[in-house]
Design a protein around this motif. Structure first.
Motif, PDB file in Angstrom:
ATOM      1  N   GLU A 265       0.646  -1.363  -0.145  1.00 18.16           N
ATOM      2  CA  GLU A 265       0.036  -0.080   0.067  1.00 18.16           C
ATOM      3  C   GLU A 265       0.954   1.400  -0.057  1.00 18.16           C
ATOM      4  O   GLU A 265       0.379   2.385  -0.196  1.00 18.16           O
ATOM      5  CB  GLU A 265      -0.897  -0.026   1.114  1.00 18.16           C
ATOM      6  N   LYS A 266       1.958   1.037   0.456  1.00 17.17           N
ATOM      7  CA  LYS A 266       3.095   2.182   0.121  1.00 17.17           C
ATOM      8  C   LYS A 266       3.491   2.476  -0.828  1.00 17.17           C
ATOM      9  O   LYS A 266       4.409   3.684  -1.225  1.00 17.17           O
ATOM     10  CB  LYS A 266       4.356   1.959   1.390  1.00 17.17           C
ATOM     11  N   MET A 267       3.263   1.597  -1.867  1.00 15.02           N
ATOM     12  CA  MET A 267       4.089   1.615  -3.372  1.00 15.02           C
ATOM     13  C   MET A 267       3.172   2.735  -4.242  1.00 15.02           C
ATOM     14  O   MET A 267       2.058   3.097  -3.736  1.00 15.02           O
ATOM     15  CB  MET A 267       4.067   0.129  -3.901  1.00 15.02           C
ATOM     16  N   GLY A 268       3.778   3.022  -5.390  1.00 16.24           N
ATOM     17  CA  GLY A 268       3.280   3.875  -6.314  1.00 16.24           C
ATOM     18  C   GLY A 268       2.027   3.124  -6.657  1.00 16.24           C
ATOM     19  O   GLY A 268       1.882   1.962  -6.894  1.00 16.24           O
ATOM     20  N   GLU A 269       0.889   4.078  -7.234  1.00 13.23           N
ATOM     21  CA  GLU A 269      -0.141   3.441  -7.865  1.00 13.23           C
ATOM     22  C   GLU A 269      -0.187   2.462  -8.914  1.00 13.23           C
ATOM     23  O   GLU A 269      -0.652   1.388  -9.078  1.00 13.23           O
ATOM     24  CB  GLU A 269      -1.124   4.737  -8.277  1.00 13.23           C
ATOM     25  N   ARG A 270       0.721   2.763  -9.538  1.00 10.37           N
ATOM     26  CA  ARG A 270       0.981   1.936 -11.068  1.00 10.37           C
ATOM     27  C   ARG A 270       1.344   0.693 -10.412  1.00 10.37           C
ATOM     28  O   ARG A 270       0.977  -0.370 -10.991  1.00 10.37           O
ATOM     29  CB  ARG A 270       1.999   2.782 -11.971  1.00 10.37           C
ATOM     30  N   CYS A 271       2.611   0.561  -9.622  1.00 11.79           N
ATOM     31  CA  CYS A 271       2.838  -0.735  -9.174  1.00 11.79           C
ATOM     32  C   CYS A 271       1.825  -1.636  -8.404  1.00 11.79           C
ATOM     33  O   CYS A 271       1.788  -2.794  -8.742  1.00 11.79           O
ATOM     34  CB  CYS A 271       4.050  -0.532  -8.222  1.00 11.79           C
ATOM     35  N   GLN A 272       1.030  -0.896  -7.594  1.00 10.65           N
ATOM     36  CA  GLN A 272       0.121  -1.470  -6.717  1.00 10.65           C
ATOM     37  C   GLN A 272      -1.013  -2.236  -7.835  1.00 10.65           C
ATOM     38  O   GLN A 272      -1.357  -3.146  -7.733  1.00 10.65           O
ATOM     39  CB  GLN A 272      -0.663  -0.310  -6.017  1.00 10.65           C
ATOM     40  N   GLU A 273      -1.274  -1.488  -8.830  1.00  8.58           N
ATOM     41  CA  GLU A 273      -2.082  -1.861  -9.742  1.00  8.58           C
ATOM     42  C   GLU A 273      -1.830  -3.240 -10.311  1.00  8.58           C
ATOM     43  O   GLU A 273      -2.328  -4.200 -10.655  1.00  8.58           O
ATOM     44  CB  GLU A 273      -2.357  -0.507 -10.850  1.00  8.58           C
ATOM     45  N   ILE A 274      -0.360  -2.941 -10.892  1.00  6.33           N
ATOM     46  CA  ILE A 274       0.122  -4.207 -11.540  1.00  6.33           C
ATOM     47  C   ILE A 274       0.065  -5.522 -10.740  1.00  6.33           C
ATOM     48  O   ILE A 274      -0.108  -6.497 -11.120  1.00  6.33           O
ATOM     49  CB  ILE A 274       1.666  -3.617 -12.160  1.00  6.33           C
ATOM     50  N   ILE A 275       0.769  -5.057  -9.599  1.00  3.53           N
ATOM     51  CA  ILE A 275       0.971  -6.262  -8.634  1.00  3.53           C
ATOM     52  C   ILE A 275      -0.538  -6.924  -8.289  1.00  3.53           C
ATOM     53  O   ILE A 275      -0.859  -8.064  -8.322  1.00  3.53           O
ATOM     54  CB  ILE A 275       1.569  -5.923  -7.319  1.00  3.53           C
ATOM     55  N   ARG A 276      -1.641  -6.083  -7.752  1.00  9.05           N
ATOM     56  CA  ARG A 276      -2.814  -6.481  -7.730  1.00  9.05           C
ATOM     57  C   ARG A 276      -3.439  -7.350  -8.747  1.00  9.05           C
ATOM     58  O   ARG A 276      -4.201  -8.251  -8.583  1.00  9.05           O
ATOM     59  CB  ARG A 276      -3.972  -5.438  -7.237  1.00  9.05           C
ATOM     60  N   TRP A 277      -3.542  -7.019 -10.089  1.00  8.49           N
ATOM     61  CA  TRP A 277      -3.978  -7.497 -11.251  1.00  8.49           C
ATOM     62  C   TRP A 277      -3.112  -8.890 -11.338  1.00  8.49           C
ATOM     63  O   TRP A 277      -3.818  -9.688 -11.750  1.00  8.49           O
ATOM     64  CB  TRP A 277      -3.928  -6.519 -12.499  1.00  8.49           C
ATOM     65  N   SER A 278      -1.902  -9.054 -11.327  1.00  9.73           N
ATOM     66  CA  SER A 278      -1.228 -10.039 -11.619  1.00  9.73           C
ATOM     67  C   SER A 278      -1.190 -11.143 -10.569  1.00  9.73           C
ATOM     68  O   SER A 278      -1.131 -12.438 -10.821  1.00  9.73           O
ATOM     69  CB  SER A 278       0.221  -9.823 -11.691  1.00  9.73           C
ATOM     70  N   LEU A 279      -1.897 -10.684  -9.375  1.00  7.91           N
ATOM     71  CA  LEU A 279      -2.254 -11.725  -8.566  1.00  7.91           C
ATOM     72  C   LEU A 279      -3.600 -12.414  -8.448  1.00  7.91           C
ATOM     73  O   LEU A 279      -3.832 -13.245  -7.865  1.00  7.91           O
ATOM     74  CB  LEU A 279      -2.189 -11.263  -6.993  1.00  7.91           C
ATOM     75  N   THR A 280      -4.379 -11.711  -9.655  1.00  5.36           N
ATOM     76  CA  THR A 280      -5.759 -12.504 -10.060  1.00  5.36           C
ATOM     77  C   THR A 280      -5.509 -13.472 -10.861  1.00  5.36           C
ATOM     78  O   THR A 280      -4.387 -13.841 -11.079  1.00  5.36           O
ATOM     79  CB  THR A 280      -6.836 -11.428 -10.579  1.00  5.36           C
ATOM     80  N   ASP A 281      -6.757 -14.511 -11.139  1.00  3.71           N
ATOM     81  CA  ASP A 281      -6.372 -15.579 -12.054  1.00  3.71           C
ATOM     82  C   ASP A 281      -6.509 -15.167 -13.355  1.00  3.71           C
ATOM     83  O   ASP A 281      -6.483 -16.169 -14.317  1.00  3.71           O
ATOM     84  CB  ASP A 281      -7.440 -16.633 -11.495  1.00  3.71           C
ATOM     85  N   LYS A 282      -6.577 -13.933 -13.510  1.00  2.00           N
ATOM     86  CA  LYS A 282      -6.595 -13.482 -14.895  1.00  2.00           C
ATOM     87  C   LYS A 282      -5.300 -13.691 -15.877  1.00  2.00           C
ATOM     88  O   LYS A 282      -4.342 -13.679 -15.309  1.00  2.00           O
ATOM     89  CB  LYS A 282      -7.125 -12.226 -15.133  1.00  2.00           C
ATOM     90  N   PRO A 283      -5.672 -14.125 -17.266  1.00  7.33           N
ATOM     91  CA  PRO A 283      -4.176 -14.445 -17.980  1.00  7.33           C
ATOM     92  C   PRO A 283      -3.608 -13.215 -18.057  1.00  7.33           C
ATOM     93  O   PRO A 283      -4.183 -11.898 -18.222  1.00  7.33           O
ATOM     94  CB  PRO A 283      -4.853 -14.872 -19.514  1.00  7.33           C
ATOM     95  N   GLN A 284      -2.376 -13.286 -17.993  1.00  5.16           N
ATOM     96  CA  GLN A 284      -1.344 -12.097 -17.952  1.00  5.16           C
ATOM     97  C   GLN A 284      -1.735 -11.216 -19.315  1.00  5.16           C
ATOM     98  O   GLN A 284      -1.593 -10.051 -19.452  1.00  5.16           O
ATOM     99  CB  GLN A 284       0.137 -12.342 -17.957  1.00  5.16           C
ATOM    100  N   GLU A 285      -1.938 -11.876 -20.520  1.00  6.12           N
ATOM    101  CA  GLU A 285      -2.264 -11.206 -21.711  1.00  6.12           C
ATOM    102  C   GLU A 285      -3.231 -10.172 -21.744  1.00  6.12           C
ATOM    103  O   GLU A 285      -3.492  -9.023 -21.853  1.00  6.12           O
ATOM    104  CB  GLU A 285      -2.579 -11.979 -22.760  1.00  6.12           C
ATOM    105  N   GLU A 286      -4.331 -10.695 -20.680  1.00  6.35           N
ATOM    106  CA  GLU A 286      -5.657  -9.969 -20.517  1.00  6.35           C
ATOM    107  C   GLU A 286      -5.394  -8.847 -19.730  1.00  6.35           C
ATOM    108  O   GLU A 286      -5.788  -7.585 -20.198  1.00  6.35           O
ATOM    109  CB  GLU A 286      -6.788 -10.782 -19.994  1.00  6.35           C
ATOM    110  N   ILE A 287      -4.501  -9.008 -18.580  1.00  2.00           N
ATOM    111  CA  ILE A 287      -4.097  -7.916 -17.802  1.00  2.00           C
ATOM    112  C   ILE A 287      -3.530  -6.831 -18.545  1.00  2.00           C
ATOM    113  O   ILE A 287      -3.711  -5.689 -18.486  1.00  2.00           O
ATOM    114  CB  ILE A 287      -3.360  -8.414 -16.450  1.00  2.00           C
ATOM    115  N   ALA A 288      -2.444  -7.237 -19.443  1.00  3.75           N
ATOM    116  CA  ALA A 288      -1.550  -6.291 -20.107  1.00  3.75           C
ATOM    117  C   ALA A 288      -2.617  -5.234 -21.099  1.00  3.75           C
ATOM    118  O   ALA A 288      -2.436  -4.107 -21.026  1.00  3.75           O
ATOM    119  CB  ALA A 288      -0.693  -7.035 -21.166  1.00  3.75           C
ATOM    120  N   SER A 289      -3.471  -6.006 -21.691  1.00  2.00           N
ATOM    121  CA  SER A 289      -4.414  -5.148 -22.661  1.00  2.00           C
ATOM    122  C   SER A 289      -5.186  -4.387 -21.680  1.00  2.00           C
ATOM    123  O   SER A 289      -5.468  -3.126 -22.201  1.00  2.00           O
ATOM    124  CB  SER A 289      -5.330  -5.980 -23.493  1.00  2.00           C
TER     125      SER A 289
END
Lengths: 241, 193
Positions: free
Chosen positions: B135-159
Motif C-alpha cells: 500500500e506504500k508503493m506507487g499507484e501503478r505498481c500497486q495496480e500491476i501487482i494486484r492485477w497479476s495476483l488475480t487468476d486472469k491471464p497475463q495477456e488480458e491484464i496487459a491489454s
C-alpha cells in the motif's frame, strides 16, 4: 542480483521459461543462495498477498460478528455480558424515556411510568429463531403482548437458554397484566449473566408493584447494585415508594 | 501443521469458520475477560484488549481457512498465546516494554501447540506487513501487482492496463523487486525474523 535476475525469477515462477533457460536457471539456484532466497521470498510474497487480497465474504461476516461482541470486553463491569452496541444504545434511550416518563406530571400510576418498554429487533443473523424474535419485537411494540408470548415460546422451545427471548417473554407477561407468570422468566434473568440481569430484577420489582406489594417491590429494587446501569432508575423508584 | 487428531475444542475453530454467532459469543464470554485483564495490566486499555482479541480470532480464522490449522490443544491457551504474542509485539512497535504479568504459565502446552500458535501470529503478521508495504508503493505498481495476483491471464491484464505483455512482465518484476526490498527493510521493525 540485478534487474535481469528479477525478470528471470518472474518468468521462472510464472512458468514462462523454455526448457534450456530453465535448466540453466535452476543450476544457478543451486550455486547462488542469494538468488534462491530472493526467489523464495518472491513466491511467499505473491502467495501471501494472493490470500490476503482476495475477497472473503465469510471472513467479512465473521468480522461483523466480532465487532458486535466488542462490548463484552470494553464495557464495565466485565461480569455482565452485552449483546451488541445497538442494544446498549437502545437501553440508554429506554433509560432516557423512563426518566421523561418519570418527570411527566400527567402520569399518575407508578407502574405506568416505569413499565413502558420497547423490544429491540435482534441484529440480523438470519437464523429461524431470529426471524421469530423479529416477529415478537413487532408484536411487543404494537402492544400485542399475548401474541408476543406465543412467538417467544417458540423461540424458547428451540433455544431454552436464549436470555433475550426469556427477558421479553417476562416483560410481555407483565404488560399483559400477568405478573405472576412474568416472575419466573424475570427471576431466571436476574439469576443469569446476561446483559438484562439487573433489568430482570427491576421488572420483578415492578411486577410486585403491579400487585401493590410495595415491600417485595422494595426488596427487589435493592438487589440492583451501584454499578448497574439502571441503578439510578431503581433508586428513583425506591424514593417514590 | 500437525497430523494429530483434532482436540475437542476444534469446534471453536469451526464456529469461527462458519460464523456461528452463539459459539463466538461463548468465546468472548469465556476467554475475553482474561485477555482484557492481561492487556490492561500490561500498559493497555480495554479497547486495546478488544482489538487484540478481535484480530487474534481473525488470525486463527485465516490460519484455519488457508493454512489448515488443526487444534491439538485446548482452545483457551492457544488463543491466549496468540493474543499475548500480538500484544507483546504491539508494545515493542510502540517502543514500550514492561510486561510483567504472565498469561499462560498455568497451562502446560506441548511444543506443537506452542509452535502452531506462534506460527498463527507470525503468518498473519507477515501478511499484514506485506500488505502495508504494497500500500506504500506507487499507484501503478500497486495496480500491476494486484492485477497479476488475480487468476486472469497475463495477456488480458496487459491489454486492460494498456501495455504490451513484455512491458507488463518487466514492470511487474521491477515492482516486485522494490516491494521485496521494502519488506526486507521492515521485517525486524515488525518483530518478524
Amino acid at each position: 542480483m540485478n534487474e535481469q535476475d528479477h525478470e528471470l525469477i518472474e518468468r521462472y515462477l510464472s512458468g514462462e521459461m523454455d526448457a534450456d533457460t530453465k535448466t540453466a536457471f535452476e543450476s544457478r539456484l543451486e550455486k547462488e543462495p542469494e538468488l534462491l532466497q530472493t526467489l523464495q521470498t518472491w513466491r511467499d510474497v505473491q502467495e501471501t498477498l494472493r490470500h490476503s487480497l482476495q475477497p472473503d465474504a465469510q471472513r467479512d461476516e465473521l468480522k461483523k460478528t466480532l465487532h458486535s461482541l466488542r462490548p463484552v470486553i470494553t464495557k464495565q463491569p466485565a461480569k455482565v455480558v452485552r449483546f451488541n452496541r445497538s442494544l446498549v444504545a437502545i437501553a440508554s434511550l429506554a433509560a432516557a424515556v423512563a426518566l421523561i416518563l418519570y418527570l411527566s406530571p400527567w402520569e399518575k400510576d407508578l407502574y405506568q411510568q416505569y413499565g413502558a418498554q420497547e423490544m429491540i429487533s435482534p441484529a440480523e443473523r438470519s437464523t429461524g429463531a431470529d426471524t421469530l424474535l423479529a416477529e415478537a419485537a413487532r408484536q411487543f411494540n404494537h402492544h400485542h403482548y399475548a401474541q408476543a408470548v406465543v412467538t417467544l415460546d417458540k423461540v424458547l422451545a428451540q433455544q431454552p437458554d436464549n436470555a433475550y427471548a426469556k427477558y421479553y417473554r417476562g416483560l410481555s407477561y407483565l404488560e399483559n397484566k400477568q405478573p405472576a407468570l412474568a416472575r419466573p422468566d424475570l427471576e431466571a434473568i436476574y439469576n443469569g449473566e446476561s446483559v438484562f440481569k439487573y433489568e430482570g430484577a427491576f421488572y420483578v420489582a415492578l411486577s410486585y408493584l403491579k400487585e401493590k406489594n410495595e415491600e417485595k417491590c422494595r426488596e427487589w429494587l435493592e438487589k440492583i447494585p451501584g454499578d448497574a446501569e439502571n441503578y439510578a432508575k431503581a433508586q428513583e423508584l425506591l424514593k417514590k415508594l | 501443521m500437525s497430523t494429530q487428531t483434532p482436540h475437542a475444542d476444534q469446534h471453536f475453530i469451526h464456529a469461527l469458520l462458519h460464523n456461528d454467532v452463539q459459539a463466538v459469543e461463548e468465546i468472548y464470554r469465556r476467554f475475553g475477560p482474561r485477555v482484557k485483564q492481561y492487556v490492561t495490566q500490561n500498559s493497555g486499555t480495554a479497547d486495546d484488549a478488544a482489538d487484540i482479541f478481535q484480530e487474534s480470532l481473525v488470525d486463527i480464522y485465516n490460519q484455519a481457512r488457508y493454512k489448515n490449522l488443526v487444534l491439538t490443544c485446548p482452545f483457551e491457551p492457544f488463543l491466549l498465546l496468540v493474543c499475548k504474542r500480538k500484544w507483546l509485539n504491539e508494545l515493542k512497535k510502540k517502543g514500550r516494554q514492561g510486561v510483567t504479568k504472565e498469561l499462560d504459565e498455568q497451562f502446560n502446552l506441548g511444543e506443537d501447540s506452542f509452535h502452531d500458535a506462534e506460527k498463527t501470529w507470525a503468518d498473519n503478521e507477515k501478511a499484514r506487513l506485506f500488505k502495508a508495504m504494497l500500500e506504500k508503493m506507487g499507484e501503478r505498481c500497486q495496480e500491476i501487482i494486484r492485477w497479476s495476483l488475480t487468476d486472469k491471464p497475463q495477456e488480458e491484464i496487459a491489454s486492460k492496463l494498456g501495455v504490451t505483455y513484455g512491458y507488463l512482465r518487466k514492470k511487474k518484476s521491477e515492482c516486485m523487486a522494490s516491494l521485496i526490498s521494502a519488506i526486507k527493510e521492515n521485517v525486524s521493525k515488525w518483530g518478524l525474523t
